[in-house]
Design a protein around this motif. Structure first.
Motif, short mmCIF file in Angstrom:
data_model
loop_
_atom_site.label_atom_id
_atom_site.label_comp_id
_atom_site.label_asym_id
_atom_site.label_seq_id
_atom_site.Cartn_x
_atom_site.Cartn_y
_atom_site.Cartn_z
N GLY A 21 -1.79 14.93 27.03
CA GLY A 21 -0.36 14.75 27.24
C GLY A 21 0.33 14.64 25.90
O GLY A 21 -0.31 14.49 24.86
N THR A 22 1.63 14.68 25.94
CA THR A 22 2.45 14.53 24.75
C THR A 22 2.17 13.17 24.11
O THR A 22 1.91 12.20 24.84
CB THR A 22 3.94 14.64 25.15
OG1 THR A 22 4.14 15.87 25.85
CG2 THR A 22 4.86 14.59 23.96
N PRO A 23 2.22 13.07 22.78
CA PRO A 23 2.10 11.74 22.17
C PRO A 23 3.09 10.76 22.81
O PRO A 23 4.23 11.12 23.12
CB PRO A 23 2.45 12.00 20.70
CG PRO A 23 1.99 13.41 20.48
CD PRO A 23 2.34 14.13 21.76
N GLY A 24 2.61 9.54 23.04
CA GLY A 24 3.46 8.50 23.62
C GLY A 24 3.40 8.39 25.13
O GLY A 24 4.07 7.54 25.71
N THR A 25 2.58 9.22 25.78
CA THR A 25 2.50 9.16 27.25
C THR A 25 1.48 8.16 27.76
O THR A 25 1.37 7.95 28.96
CB THR A 25 2.20 10.55 27.85
OG1 THR A 25 1.01 11.07 27.25
CG2 THR A 25 3.35 11.52 27.62
N GLY A 26 0.72 7.54 26.86
CA GLY A 26 -0.23 6.52 27.28
C GLY A 26 -1.67 6.98 27.35
O GLY A 26 -2.50 6.36 28.03
N LYS A 27 -2.00 8.04 26.62
CA LYS A 27 -3.36 8.58 26.67
C LYS A 27 -4.42 7.58 26.23
O LYS A 27 -5.43 7.39 26.90
CB LYS A 27 -3.47 9.83 25.78
CG LYS A 27 -2.68 11.01 26.24
CD LYS A 27 -2.77 12.17 25.29
CE LYS A 27 -2.35 11.89 23.89
NZ LYS A 27 -0.96 11.46 23.71
N THR A 28 -4.20 6.95 25.10
CA THR A 28 -5.21 6.04 24.56
C THR A 28 -5.35 4.80 25.43
O THR A 28 -6.48 4.37 25.72
CB THR A 28 -4.87 5.67 23.10
OG1 THR A 28 -4.84 6.89 22.33
CG2 THR A 28 -5.88 4.72 22.51
N THR A 29 -4.25 4.24 25.87
CA THR A 29 -4.30 3.08 26.75
C THR A 29 -5.02 3.42 28.04
O THR A 29 -5.96 2.72 28.46
CB THR A 29 -2.87 2.58 27.07
OG1 THR A 29 -2.23 2.21 25.84
CG2 THR A 29 -2.90 1.40 28.01
N THR A 30 -4.62 4.51 28.67
CA THR A 30 -5.25 4.92 29.93
C THR A 30 -6.73 5.23 29.73
O THR A 30 -7.57 4.77 30.50
CB THR A 30 -4.51 6.15 30.51
OG1 THR A 30 -3.15 5.79 30.75
CG2 THR A 30 -5.17 6.63 31.80
#
Length: 181
Positions: free
Chosen positions: A19-28
């Protein structure tokens, strides 16, 4: 989300969260990995740690990753299975690696605030917001992987992230059960 036969005898699936940076990839990704006892692979961190890049992009203020080096570095891990890979791009990863590709999407006003709070300005901010508006990451995922393994998930809030983690945990559990039968 598809439940597929285990490629190469893997006991656990590989999931790509993009996803675009800032969409929560790392958290998710980190929450899914924790909930499923899988390995979280943050490609951006891996690139920095192992020097898997070929320079710095001044305009976008980021490393220019060497896609071949990244794929070489990940090959053995991906064959083992049990990975939640987190990266904003996806078209260079081999299709055979992933059993599920998740594209996180965030409302543009929320994304703007997230990226601004990270210090994104100028072309870096504009390019990322435009990517989200035009659903570039979803189109890239659908163009790179079988459509039946690509799923878009809303990621505007903590509740969305919790729901996404729960959905992915259930999917992993079903995938693992299907491999045991």
């Amino acid at each position: 989300m598809a439940s597929l036969p285990s490629p190469a005898g893997r006991r656990k699936p590989n999931i790509l969260v993009t996803g675009t940076p800032g969409t929560g990839k790392t958290t998710t990704s980190s929450l899914v990995a924790e909930a499923t006892n899988m390995r979280h692979v943050n490609v951006g961190d891996l690139v920095k740690k192992k020097g898997l890049h070929c320079g710095w992009d001044e305009d976008l203020e980021c490393h220019i990753i060497d896609e071949d080096l990244v794929c070489d570095e990940l090959e053995d891990l991906m064959q083992e299975g049990g990975n939640v890979v987190d990266y904003h791009g996806c078209d260079f990863f081999p299709e055979r690696w992933f059993d599920c590709v998740v594209v996180l999407q965030t409302d543009n006003s929320i994304l703007y605030d997230r990226l601004s709070s990270r210090g994104y300005t100028g072309p870096k901010l504009t390019n990322n917001i435009e990517c989200e508006i035009f659903q570039m990451m979803l189109m890239e995922a659908r163009g790179s992987y079988r459509e039946d393994i690509v799923v878009a998930m809303k990621s505007d809030s903590v509740d969305d992230i919790s729901r996404n983690v729960s959905t992915l945990r259930s999917w992993v559990n079903q995938w693992v059960r299907a491999q045991s039968s």
